[in-house]
Design a protein around this motif. Structure first.
Motif, PDB file in Angstrom:
ATOM      1  N   GLU A 155     -12.401-115.583 -86.802  1.00 43.20           N
ATOM      2  CA  GLU A 155     -12.443-114.807 -88.214  1.00 43.20           C
ATOM      3  C   GLU A 155     -13.924-114.911 -89.224  1.00 43.20           C
ATOM      4  N   VAL A 156     -14.961-115.475 -89.010  1.00 47.03           N
ATOM      5  CA  VAL A 156     -15.942-115.452 -89.916  1.00 47.03           C
ATOM      6  C   VAL A 156     -16.634-114.389 -88.890  1.00 47.03           C
ATOM      7  N   LEU A 157     -16.739-114.664 -87.984  1.00 46.25           N
ATOM      8  CA  LEU A 157     -17.502-113.609 -87.213  1.00 46.25           C
ATOM      9  C   LEU A 157     -16.543-111.982 -86.702  1.00 46.25           C
ATOM     10  N   LEU A 158     -15.061-112.218 -87.135  1.00 47.42           N
ATOM     11  CA  LEU A 158     -14.593-110.695 -87.079  1.00 47.42           C
ATOM     12  C   LEU A 158     -14.823-110.078 -88.240  1.00 47.42           C
ATOM     13  N   GLY A 159     -15.287-110.717 -90.035  1.00 47.61           N
ATOM     14  CA  GLY A 159     -15.402-110.486 -91.179  1.00 47.61           C
ATOM     15  C   GLY A 159     -17.238-109.707 -91.008  1.00 47.61           C
ATOM     16  N   LEU A 160     -17.935-110.869 -90.706  1.00 43.64           N
ATOM     17  CA  LEU A 160     -18.905-110.064 -90.220  1.00 43.64           C
ATOM     18  C   LEU A 160     -19.333-108.667 -89.815  1.00 43.64           C
ATOM     19  N   VAL A 161     -18.826-108.528 -88.448  1.00 39.61           N
ATOM     20  CA  VAL A 161     -19.066-107.582 -87.881  1.00 39.61           C
ATOM     21  C   VAL A 161     -18.148-106.102 -88.701  1.00 39.61           C
ATOM     22  N   LEU A 162     -17.463-106.421 -89.314  1.00 36.54           N
ATOM     23  CA  LEU A 162     -16.923-105.967 -90.110  1.00 36.54           C
ATOM     24  C   LEU A 162     -17.146-104.736 -91.512  1.00 36.54           C
ATOM     25  N   ASN A 163     -17.567-105.764 -91.706  1.00 35.95           N
ATOM     26  CA  ASN A 163     -18.576-105.485 -93.190  1.00 35.95           C
ATOM     27  C   ASN A 163     -19.844-105.126 -92.441  1.00 35.95           C
ATOM     28  N   LEU A 164     -20.481-105.325 -91.268  1.00 42.17           N
ATOM     29  CA  LEU A 164     -21.452-104.669 -91.124  1.00 42.17           C
ATOM     30  C   LEU A 164     -21.436-102.988 -91.173  1.00 42.17           C
ATOM     31  N   VAL A 165     -20.321-102.584 -90.041  1.00 42.57           N
ATOM     32  CA  VAL A 165     -19.703-101.626 -90.277  1.00 42.57           C
ATOM     33  C   VAL A 165     -19.946-100.755 -91.147  1.00 42.57           C
ATOM     34  N   VAL A 166     -19.319-101.289 -92.068  1.00 47.49           N
ATOM     35  CA  VAL A 166     -18.258-100.554 -93.624  1.00 47.49           C
ATOM     36  C   VAL A 166     -19.471-100.957 -94.142  1.00 47.49           C
ATOM     37  N   LEU A 167     -20.703-101.307 -94.396  1.00 43.70           N
ATOM     38  CA  LEU A 167     -22.277-101.343 -95.421  1.00 43.70           C
ATOM     39  C   LEU A 167     -22.932 -99.571 -94.353  1.00 43.70           C
ATOM     40  N   TYR A 168     -22.771-100.305 -93.427  1.00 42.85           N
ATOM     41  CA  TYR A 168     -23.062 -99.021 -92.489  1.00 42.85           C
ATOM     42  C   TYR A 168     -22.727 -97.224 -92.803  1.00 42.85           C
ATOM     43  N   ALA A 169     -21.610 -97.042 -92.624  1.00 40.83           N
ATOM     44  CA  ALA A 169     -20.789 -96.249 -92.626  1.00 40.83           C
ATOM     45  C   ALA A 169     -20.946 -95.621 -94.235  1.00 40.83           C
ATOM     46  N   SER A 170     -20.978 -96.615 -95.103  1.00 39.68           N
ATOM     47  CA  SER A 170     -21.181 -96.326 -96.710  1.00 39.68           C
ATOM     48  C   SER A 170     -22.689 -95.724 -97.439  1.00 39.68           C
ATOM     49  N   ASP A 171     -23.209 -95.973 -95.839  1.00 38.63           N
ATOM     50  CA  ASP A 171     -24.853 -95.433 -96.270  1.00 38.63           C
ATOM     51  C   ASP A 171     -25.047 -94.035 -96.573  1.00 38.63           C
ATOM     52  N   ALA A 172     -24.994 -93.255 -96.841  1.00 35.43           N
ATOM     53  CA  ALA A 172     -25.060 -91.825 -97.408  1.00 35.43           C
ATOM     54  C   ALA A 172     -26.092 -91.030 -95.852  1.00 35.43           C
ATOM     55  N   LYS A 173     -26.776 -91.734 -96.297  1.00 37.12           N
ATOM     56  CA  LYS A 173     -27.821 -91.000 -95.027  1.00 37.12           C
ATOM     57  C   LYS A 173     -27.713 -91.087 -93.601  1.00 37.12           C
ATOM     58  N   HIS A 174     -26.692 -91.203 -92.754  1.00 30.46           N
ATOM     59  CA  HIS A 174     -25.632 -91.786 -92.009  1.00 30.46           C
ATOM     60  C   HIS A 174     -25.417 -90.699 -91.669  1.00 30.46           C
ATOM     61  N   ASN A 175     -24.617 -90.341 -90.133  1.00 31.83           N
ATOM     62  CA  ASN A 175     -24.563 -88.788 -90.122  1.00 31.83           C
ATOM     63  C   ASN A 175     -22.841 -89.261 -90.377  1.00 31.83           C
ATOM     64  N   LYS A 176     -21.921 -88.303 -90.925  1.00 34.21           N
ATOM     65  CA  LYS A 176     -21.051 -88.200 -91.495  1.00 34.21           C
ATOM     66  C   LYS A 176     -20.248 -88.639 -90.456  1.00 34.21           C
ATOM     67  N   ILE A 177     -19.974 -87.328 -88.809  1.00 32.06           N
ATOM     68  CA  ILE A 177     -19.353 -88.401 -88.224  1.00 32.06           C
ATOM     69  C   ILE A 177     -18.818 -89.374 -87.608  1.00 32.06           C
TER      70      ILE A 177
END
Length: 274
Positions: A155-177
């Motif tokens: 669960e620690v690993l899953l939470g780590l990976v999930l939130n890294l992806v969510v934080l990356y996706a929420s950054d406006a400078k990244h490709n929308k797709i």
């Protein structure tokens, strides 16, 4: 002059009121979408079973498909509230990544937990008995043969990976797709991976809302595996993203150039010293 100052003060006051109203709407949105998500997710198993009997496709694959489809359908609703969330570990990651204030994120987490409880009580009260066959399984629990420390680590690993992806996706400078589909792909991967160990959960509010009704495992397992572990993963994910972001910004930050005249003066001073 006095009129300009008064108008500027009024604009600042209106802007502050608008920001406060947006925060209240966001907190209410967190509560509402979490309640709706818990109600919807209570029948995902039955929906997958019905689709499996019709299509002949494996029930687990259809369960994943139903979850992902529901998450995508919740997106527009979350956006209508200014970015509402139904998982408190994301706000824990936001705190550690420097996104928003600690106070606002904490209040949002409390609203999500309250929404999850409201959603579970509503589902138990209004769902017909013939759709409650799997309700007792909703609190989750470690799979057979999985030790407590392994479940915590997963669960620690899953939470780590999930939130890294969510934080990356929420950054406006990244490709929308990429920003849109990366959380979807990560969710599929993490569900498949975690299904062999913890369920998975990755959402303390939802896990607790059903444990409150049906238990199904020890309180120690609930606290360590389904609360502390995903929150710890979120904290680590937020801190790691913050470090990586700072390194990225330092790498792309342009070097300050000295004016030509100042360069010549510095060079001349160096030559005199030599």
């Amino acid at each position: 002059m006095e009129g300009k100052k008064r108008r500027a003060g009024e604009r600042r006051k209106q802007l502050k009121e608008k920001e406060e109203n947006a925060k209240l709407l966001l907190v209410f949105g967190d509560f509402l979408v979490t309640a709706i998500w818990v109600c919807l997710s209570s029948t995902f198993g039955e929906a997958a079973e019905a689709l499996s009997s019709i299509t002949g496709i494996g029930e687990f694959a259809l369960t994943v498909a139903v979850i992902v489809t529901a998450i995508m359908m919740m997106g527009p609703m979350c956006d209508s509230f200014g970015g509402a969330l139904f998982n408190p570990i994301h706000n824990a990651a936001f705190i550690c990544a420097g996104r928003g204030t600690v106070w606002l994120n904490t209040v949002r987490m409390a609203a999500q937990i309250a929404g999850a409880l409201c959603g579970s009580y509503t589902a138990v009260a209004v769902t017909p008995d013939w759709l409650k066959d799997r309700f007792h399984t909703l609190p989750g629990g470690l799979k057979a043969g999985v030790q407590l420390q392994v479940g915590v680590g997963v669960e620690v690993l899953l939470g780590l990976v999930l939130n890294l992806v969510v934080l990356y996706a929420s950054d406006a400078k990244h490709n929308k797709i990429v920003a849109y589909w990366s959380p979807v792909a990560a969710t599929i991967l993490l569900i498949v991976t975690g299904s062999h160990f913890t369920g998975p959960s990755m959402n303390p509010a939802v896990a607790f809302s059903w444990y409150h009704h049906y238990q199904g495992h020890s309180w120690m397992q609930q606290i360590l595996v389904y609360w502390l572990a995903p929150l710890a993963g979120a904290v680590l994910g937020g801190l790691l993203y913050r470090v990586l972001l700072q390194q990225e910004e330092a790498a792309v930050r342009p070097q300050r150039q000295l004016p030509a005249g100042l360069k010549a003066a510095v060079a001349a001073a160096g030559a005199k010293e030599a």
